[in-house]
Structures are given as C-alpha cells and as structure tokens.
Design a protein around this motif. Structure first.
Motif, mmCIF file in Angstrom:
data_model
loop_
_atom_site.group_PDB
_atom_site.id
_atom_site.type_symbol
_atom_site.label_atom_id
_atom_site.label_comp_id
_atom_site.label_asym_id
_atom_site.label_seq_id
_atom_site.Cartn_x
_atom_site.Cartn_y
_atom_site.Cartn_z
ATOM 1 N N ARG A 1 0.793 -1.418 0.075
ATOM 2 C CA ARG A 1 0.258 -0.117 0.210
ATOM 3 C C ARG A 1 0.535 1.721 0.248
ATOM 4 O O ARG A 1 0.655 2.302 -1.159
ATOM 5 C CB ARG A 1 -0.643 -0.012 1.058
ATOM 6 N N ARG A 2 1.966 1.541 0.519
ATOM 7 C CA ARG A 2 2.365 2.402 0.561
ATOM 8 C C ARG A 2 3.269 2.681 -0.738
ATOM 9 O O ARG A 2 3.584 3.804 -0.735
ATOM 10 C CB ARG A 2 4.078 2.475 2.366
ATOM 11 N N THR A 3 4.452 1.648 -1.210
ATOM 12 C CA THR A 3 4.914 2.192 -2.194
ATOM 13 C C THR A 3 4.008 2.283 -3.644
ATOM 14 O O THR A 3 5.338 1.944 -4.238
ATOM 15 C CB THR A 3 6.165 0.394 -2.294
#
Length: 167
Positions: A110-112
């Motif tokens: 989700r973050r990267t």
C-alpha cells in the motif's frame, strides 16, 4: 453409505410409499422426520469434538423427509463471524487438509505501490486429513442401519394402522 437400490426390503418400502394415499404418505414422512431427526442430530453432536465442528458441521443437521429420507449435516447458510459459510466450506472441516501446504501469491504494498511475493501456510487452521470423515460420515456409518430399520418399521406400522381403520 446405505443405498435403497441394494436392498429389496427398502425398495419395497419406497414403492409402497409411492403407491399409497397421499395424506398417509405425508403423515409417514412427518413421523419419520419427528422420530429420526433428534437421533441423527444427537449422533452428529456426539462426534463433534472441536469447537469449529459445533459451528460448521452441527448447525443445519436434520433429516429431510423424502422417499427415502435423507440425513443432512452442515447445511447452514448463515455466515460465521469471519465470513465462512458452513454449507460451502464444510468439506475442509469434515475431511481435513494437508496442514503443511503452502500457498504463494503476489500482493501490492500500500505504501510504495510495488508488488512482492508472499508465502503462507493457508490450511494450518484445518484438522489433519481424514479421508473417511471425522464427524458426519462416521455418524452416518453408525446410524444408517438403525434409521433404515426405524423407517421401515414406521411405514409398516402406519400402513397397518390405516388398514385397520385406526387412523
């Protein structure tokens, strides 16, 4: 499993139910469900040893009053808290699974936003493999001869009572 086609006596009862008065056949099916249902449910409950057996296999245990009657288990369609539907997923709890099977899949971070591969042991929560069943199938093996005998006796008794005019 007990099959009607393998026993002449059971075939005779099936044919008798098809040929008799509709109201009498309905009453016989109703009596069958009333007398055999609690016995079948109790046999399945007695074999259920794990809390998930009581949540997946025992709910929906009943006798379907047909010609011949059918023993049914794990027929609940109500979702459990995690989303599991017993009527769809009962096989894994009745017959178990290979508990060391690993599944690899890709997922997105989700973050990267990138993807990576993940390996999980997805069947660890199921019981060990039991090809002949753990709860319902052994209960059928135990109860089928007894319930078949009870069904034949019920039909013969009710037909006899009807012939004598007691009903």
């Amino acid at each position: 499993m007990l099959r009607v086609g393998n026993h002449r006596e059971l075939q005779a009862v099936v044919l008798a139910l098809k040929a008799m008065d509709r109201d009498l056949a309905r009453d016989i099916r109703r009596d069958t469900v009333r007398t055999m249902g609690p016995e079948w449910k109790e046999a399945v409950q007695r074999r259920a040893s794990w809390h998930m057996d009581h949540r997946v296999i025992v709910p929906g245990t009943r006798i379907a009053g047909g010609n011949p009657p059918t023993m049914i288990a794990a027929s609940s369609r109500r979702r459990l808290s995690g989303g599991l539907v017993p009527v769809q997923a009962w096989g894994g709890f009745e017959f178990g699974s290979n508990r060391s099977r690993r599944t690899t899949y890709t997922r997105r971070n989700r973050r990267t936003g990138g993807t990576h591969s993940v390996t999980r042991n997805t069947t660890r929560q199921l019981p060990r493999r039991a090809p002949r069943g753990r709860v319902a199938y052994p209960a059928v093996a135990e109860m089928a001869p007894r319930l078949a005998s009870l069904w034949v006796q019920t039909v013969v008794r009710r037909v006899h009572e009807a012939a004598e005019g007691r009903q």
